[in-house]
Design an enzyme around this catalytic site. Sequence first.
Site, PDB file in Angstrom:
ATOM      1  N   GLY A 100       0.814  -1.206   0.000  1.00 39.98           N
ATOM      2  CA  GLY A 100       0.000   0.000   0.000  1.00 39.98           C
ATOM      3  C   GLY A 100       0.850   1.260   0.000  1.00 39.98           C
ATOM      4  O   GLY A 100       1.894   1.339  -0.656  1.00 39.98           O
ATOM      5  N   SER A 101       0.417   2.270   0.753  1.00 40.77           N
ATOM      6  CA  SER A 101       1.071   3.581   0.711  1.00 40.77           C
ATOM      7  C   SER A 101       2.498   3.578   1.255  1.00 40.77           C
ATOM      8  O   SER A 101       3.245   4.528   1.003  1.00 40.77           O
ATOM      9  CB  SER A 101       0.230   4.603   1.484  1.00 40.77           C
ATOM     10  OG  SER A 101      -0.883   4.991   0.727  1.00 40.77           O
ATOM     11  N   THR A 102       2.873   2.559   2.017  1.00 40.89           N
ATOM     12  CA  THR A 102       4.265   2.510   2.464  1.00 40.89           C
ATOM     13  C   THR A 102       5.216   2.408   1.273  1.00 40.89           C
ATOM     14  O   THR A 102       6.386   2.764   1.366  1.00 40.89           O
ATOM     15  CB  THR A 102       4.497   1.312   3.400  1.00 40.89           C
ATOM     16  OG1 THR A 102       4.082   0.110   2.744  1.00 40.89           O
ATOM     17  CG2 THR A 102       3.704   1.475   4.691  1.00 40.89           C
ATOM     18  N   ASP A 140      -3.428   2.398  -3.702  1.00 38.11           N
ATOM     19  CA  ASP A 140      -3.749   2.605  -2.300  1.00 38.11           C
ATOM     20  C   ASP A 140      -4.460   3.938  -2.150  1.00 38.11           C
ATOM     21  O   ASP A 140      -3.882   5.001  -2.285  1.00 38.11           O
ATOM     22  CB  ASP A 140      -2.448   2.598  -1.492  1.00 38.11           C
ATOM     23  CG  ASP A 140      -2.724   2.512  -0.024  1.00 38.11           C
ATOM     24  OD1 ASP A 140      -3.898   2.417   0.349  1.00 38.11           O
ATOM     25  OD2 ASP A 140      -1.753   2.540   0.746  1.00 38.11           O
TER      26      ASP A 140
END
Length: 704
Positions: free
Chosen positions: A320-322, A642
């Site tokens: 996701g956004s990581t 994401d």
Amino acid sequence: MTGPARSRRFAAPRVRTTSGAALGVRRIRWTLALFAVIVLATVGKLVEIQVLNADAYAESGIRQRARTVDLPATRGRVYDRDGDVLATSVQSAAIYADPRAFRPTETPDGTEVPAAADPARVAAELAPVLDADPAKLEQHLDDESHFVYLGRQLDHEVGERVRELELPGIGVIAEPERVYPAGELAAQIVGFTGIDGEGLQGLEARYDPVLAGSPGMLVFERAPGGLDIASGVRELVPPEAGTDLVLSIDREIQYVAEQAAASALEEFDAAGATVVVQEVATGEMLAMASAPGFDPNLRDGDEGNAKWRNRAVTDVFEPGSTQKALTVAAALEEQTVESTSTLEVPDNLEVSGKRFTDAVRHDTETWTVAEIMERSSNVGTIKMAQELGDARLEEYLRDFGYGRPSGLGFPGEADGLLMPHESWWGTSLPTIAIGHGVGVTLAQLTTSYATLANDGRVVTPSLVRGTVGEDGRLTPANAPDERQVVSPETAREIQAMLERAVSGEDGTGALAQVEGYRVAGKTGTARKPAEGERGYSNEYVATFTGFAPADDPRLVVGVMVDEPTPYFGGLVAAPVFSEVMEAALRARRIPADTSGQDLTVAMDTARQRVVEELATAAVLAELGLEHEAPGSLPVGSPAGGDGASVIDVDEADDADEVDGADEADEADGAEDPAGGPAEAGTGSEATDAEASGQAADEQGADDP
């Protein structure tokens, strides 16, 4: 004239007579000859037995009398980095029987030898001592073999009680038993052994040749009646103890990580939770916690590997956004953008017939790269990735550790999932840029952030510091491999951006802050791939990965919570990060930065944002509307990113016209989780089935 008649005589036959003396001589000769033949035959047989086939006959004799018992070696201990014992061996008793002692036998000369004892009587005497069923013991005593175990890894006192009974055909030997003094602590890392001492799981299996040592052997003679021959052969080959193993795990940090994971599991009704703590400079893993856990001393075969596996290296999920920190780092390194660059960022972007949106609607804004990271903008990140291109994005992700073993060498470790860019579709670049269509383990994700924290230099992670031999000296493990992924300048720019993502006004990771320390990191919330069909399910993975102190990174912590309720990474994973990071910093005696902002105010602000987000979800639920996950995709939709809604442009020209219920065509070439990451918590790829898409005007922040 005739003369006188001649008389004819008949001569009597001559009979030779033999004197008595001559007859005696002859008899003696024959006797001597016969004796000589017997002697020669006897000598010949003796030569055959004692010279020509001496070894074979001796071996046959020994086989009839000798008994051989294997003596297992004492297995090496497993220590944490400070010398606390995580696994060791203690002496226990093994009870065995020679079933031939309970059967009548016959000696070579035909003499019958009665059974040494009645098996039923012996079984009845042994049963209460061994806490066993007499009938089953009697079955063992009637076995056709010459050696059978009646009980293993029993208390020493039990062995002494059996010896006192002095039962024929029954023996007691000492054998090592593997015990784990710390119980559940680091159980998925250390693993466990089988009853014969062989490593079956975890590092016990990985380093079995090192820990096992060399077994010994005891040979002794026993009469047909089952009694030992005191004057017989008795040979002992002592076993050689195994080598001790010293891990990089810090017991104190491991305990806190396990407690935090277990608490998250319970508080958020999750299917699983994993926490990894890694030292930035050395790559050493200080903790790897997985919940639910198990106690290797009390393990039950029915538990299966669901609790035994080390989720940090076996379970694959979408980051996701990581992921965005790595995408932006690659763009900065390739100089397609600069940290001071500004981009025109609308709230939606069409790519290959699909529209990606930001989590929060906004007018077209002019944002710097740092602001894009702070706001976790999907559109801004995708625009940077488009300038970077497919090939370079893939190259950097692999350099950061995606799609390859982490280097830990842990049994069952997954490589993660990253398709070669030649196989990417039209929507693969924007999808992968924001953390979908790829799969990582938490160990890989944590190591990628450790690379950013280490000024762009990746250090191969490790779990073992070295071994300790008989001399008591530590032999260090081989130095880890190191290589530069991005320049120190690029890494420091990303470090500053990730700090804003935690402490900035629009940051999503406020609950990850730690009192007295500057923290940098990123939240992530992603739907899990659907099981048995193409597209996404309605389950989520919440993550947070970050490091501290932000101005001089020493430790990095990764958190993944599988199927929590609620599912926001900033609400679920970030507080776990804060708890574990604070304990780890203090355990490693890393001084605090007293110049930091007031944590109480920051945390109160963050909690207020969470309350507002949850209130919004409750209102929508009352109205019968679906509140989409921050940083995720609609159920059954093809992967889009994401926090991004993937909207088929042919279905709606304007995102505002889509009310979340329109059906979208299958994404033509969109990255799909079925061909990508495995479902978190299973370690297996999702089924590659045809996707059914649901277009949605998806709102919801990357995290509250």
